[in-house]
Every structure is written in structure tokens, then in C-alpha cells.
Design an enzyme around this catalytic site. Structure first.
Site, PDB file in Angstrom:
ATOM      1  N   ASP A 225      25.458  24.505  92.330  1.00  0.00           N
ATOM      2  CA  ASP A 225      26.503  25.455  92.584  1.00  0.00           C
ATOM      3  C   ASP A 225      25.851  26.477  93.439  1.00  0.00           C
ATOM      4  O   ASP A 225      24.806  26.958  93.196  1.00  0.00           O
ATOM      5  CB  ASP A 225      26.682  25.936  91.138  1.00  0.00           C
ATOM      6  CG  ASP A 225      27.971  27.121  90.980  1.00  0.00           C
ATOM      7  OD1 ASP A 225      28.737  26.972  92.005  1.00  0.00           O
ATOM      8  OD2 ASP A 225      27.645  27.957  90.082  1.00  0.00           O
TER       9      ASP A 225
ATOM     10  N   HIS B  86      33.958  36.671  90.829  1.00  0.00           N
ATOM     11  CA  HIS B  86      32.870  36.201  89.764  1.00  0.00           C
ATOM     12  C   HIS B  86      32.436  37.304  88.765  1.00  0.00           C
ATOM     13  O   HIS B  86      32.455  38.493  89.204  1.00  0.00           O
ATOM     14  CB  HIS B  86      31.425  35.816  90.492  1.00  0.00           C
ATOM     15  CG  HIS B  86      31.423  34.772  91.659  1.00  0.00           C
ATOM     16  ND1 HIS B  86      31.633  34.799  92.890  1.00  0.00           N
ATOM     17  CD2 HIS B  86      31.433  33.544  91.136  1.00  0.00           C
ATOM     18  CE1 HIS B  86      31.649  33.553  93.318  1.00  0.00           C
ATOM     19  NE2 HIS B  86      31.681  32.677  92.425  1.00  0.00           N
TER      20      HIS B  86
HETATM   21 ZN    ZN Z   1      31.057  30.739  92.103  1.00  0.00          ZN
END
Ligand code: ZN
Length: 285
Positions: free
Chosen positions: A82, A181
Site C-alpha cells: 500500500d 485519509h
Molecule cells: Zn491510501
């Protein structure tokens, strides 16, 4: 079932109109909780390790454990890097057997993002590893849970997405359409018409980062209009922390591993809830 590519998972999700959850593994408890939730709900799943979490997870030591668990799972599992930003992190994930990587060049100028993504895709595809990239920029850092708001000037441009996918050959594209986020300050509003246009022009499964604060209906709309992978971290982390804060209410005789199994259950519950919302429950059957 076992270890599969990201491409395989998102292609099936696109075709059957659900989204695969991509959950961050930060330690053994998260790994086990995510996999148990997936198996109990017959849901495909993506185990992702963020470059930002390399301080908690040493890839050399931990990758064999993640891969072995994925291979043994009764549901299809992809093992994914990620937000890979540095070249060494991407190469490390490839060398350690990950089945997909995300290269995040979203803060770079367009031409540079294309050039660097292309380089990664060429290398990864040569060894059958899928690639996700990001165009436009989802604000807030991975693992950063300070509240934020989306910046429309950084939203993904549909025409640029078309060019980006054609030139880089990525398998999935993370888009900026109104999420952030970490925790959303206020109520997020997704730009669904933009998302639909990106889907039509880009022609690859799309990825939603930063789903905290979105309603079930928002997720549903996003999936209907092209989102096939949704990243989850903040909700899981908060569920674990909420359980940890109850420690003083528990008997003093409770041991550490017993307590951690309660935390593990809280994480599993949070993951299960997301799988239900994303419509991935039962899709591994
Ligand atoms: Zn992300």
C-alpha cells in the site's frame, strides 16, 4: 483458493458489482483478525502493508508469514504493498512475493507520475504482479488519523485518467473524488458524476482510499459507479483503540494474550462490518 493477484480480485468485483476490502496489516493480530473475518464471511480480501508501516512490519521477516497465511486461507487473498513511494520499497515488495503493489506518485507532476508508474508496471508485469497507481491526490497520510477535508483542486481529472491508464497499463487506479485519509472533518461528499466519467474513460477497476466518514449509501454509490477496491485502516485502528481503552474495566487477573484476543475480536468485527457494506460477503463461494 489462496494467493491470487489483485487484478483477478478487482476484475471479479467489477463484474459482479461489489468492492474488495483492502485492510492494512500492522502486526500479527491484524493479520489474523482480517483473515478470520474473510473466511467466516466467505469474502475475498486484500492484505496490504503500507510503506509507512515498515517500522512496525519488517518485510523480510513478516512476508513469509503473510504469504503462508494467504496460501492456507479458504478464500482468495491478494498480498499488496500500500502506498509504495520509494523505489526500494517497491522492489522489496516484489522480491518478497507480494502479488500486487501500489505505486503512489500522486504528488508528482503528471508527466513524472506517468513515467515512474510506467517503469514500475513494466517491472511488475514481467513477474505477473499487478499494479495500482494514484492520479489526483487523496489528502492525508496513510496511517495518519488527524482530521482533514478533501481538496477539489486535487480531484482526478477524467481525461487525464484515460491517458494515464493507456500509457502506464496499470491494473487499477486510485482516484480522488472527495474522500480523505484518516478521519474526515465534517461530512464528506463524493463527486459521483466525476467518478462515473473516470470509470467510462479509464476502463480499469477504480480504488477508493480514505473511506472513514462515508455513509453506507456513499459506498454503494461509489461501487455502482466504478469502485472495486476500498482501502480501510482508520476504522480498524479505532476499533482496536476503543477496546484497549476499556482495559481498566477488565479483571486484573486477565493476561496479556487473553486481552489481545479481545482486541483481535474488535478488529474482526470492524472488518466484517466493512465486508458487509462492500457487498463482498459470500463472493468467495
Ligand atoms: Zn491510501
Amino acid at each position: 483458493m489462496a494467493l491470487v493477484s489483485l487484478k483477478q480480485l478487482v476484475t471479479d468485483a467489477s463484474r459482479r458489482q461489489y468492492a474488495v476490502g483492502s485492510f492494512n496489516v500492522v502486526n500479527m493480530d491484524t493479520l489474523k483478525a482480517i483473515l478470520e473475518a474473510a473466511e467466516e464471511n466467505a469474502s475475498p480480501v486484500i492484505l496490504s502493508v503500507a510503506e509507512a508501516h515498515f517500522g512496525f512490519i519488517n518485510l523480510e521477516e513478516f512476508s513469509p508469514i503473510i504469504l503462508r497465511a494467504a496460501e492456507k486461507a479458504k478464500v482468495p487473498v491478494a498480498v499488496h504493498l500500500d502506498h509504495g513511494q520509494s523505489f526500494p520499497a517497491l522492489v522489496k515488495a516484489l522480491r518478497n512475493g507480494f502479488t500486487s503493489v501500489m505505486f503512489d506518485g500522486s504528488i508528482l507532476p503528471l508527466e513524472e507520475n506517468i513515467a515512474r508508474t510506467k517503469e514500475i508496471t513494466r517491472m511488475a508485469h514481467a513477474i505477473d504482479v499487478s499494479v495500482e497507481a494514484e492520479l489526483g491526490h487523496v489528502t492525508g497520510g496513510e496511517g495518519d488519523s488527524s482530521p482533514g477535508v478533501a481538496d477539489p483542486s486535487l480531484f482526478t481529472d477524467p481525461e487525464e485518467a484515460k491517458r494515464f491508464v493507456a500509457e502506464t497499463k496499470v491494473d487499477a487506479l486510485a482516484v480522488a473524488v472527495g474522500s480523505v485519509h484518516g478521519i474526515y472533518k465534517g461530512t464528506p461528499e463524493l463527486d459521483i458524476p466525476r467518478l462515473a466519467k473516470i470509470r467510462d474513460l479509464a476502463g480499469v477497476p477504480l480504488v477508493l482510499h480514505g473511506g472513514s466518514g462515508l455513509s453506507d449509501d456513499d459506498f454503494q454509490q461509489a461501487i455502482t459507479h466504478g469502485i472495486a477496491k476500498i482501502n480501510v485502516y482508520t476504522d480498524m485502528s479505532q476499533a482496536a483503540m476503543a477496546k484497549i481503552r476499556t482495559v481498566n474495566t477488565l479483571p486484573e487477573t486477565l493476561g496479556f494474550p487473553e486481552f489481545m484476543s479481545l482486541v483481535h475480536e474488535a478488529i474482526k468485527e470492524a472488518v466484517t462490518k466493512k465486508m458487509q457494506i462492500f457487498g463482498s460477503v459470500g463472493k468467495a463461494r
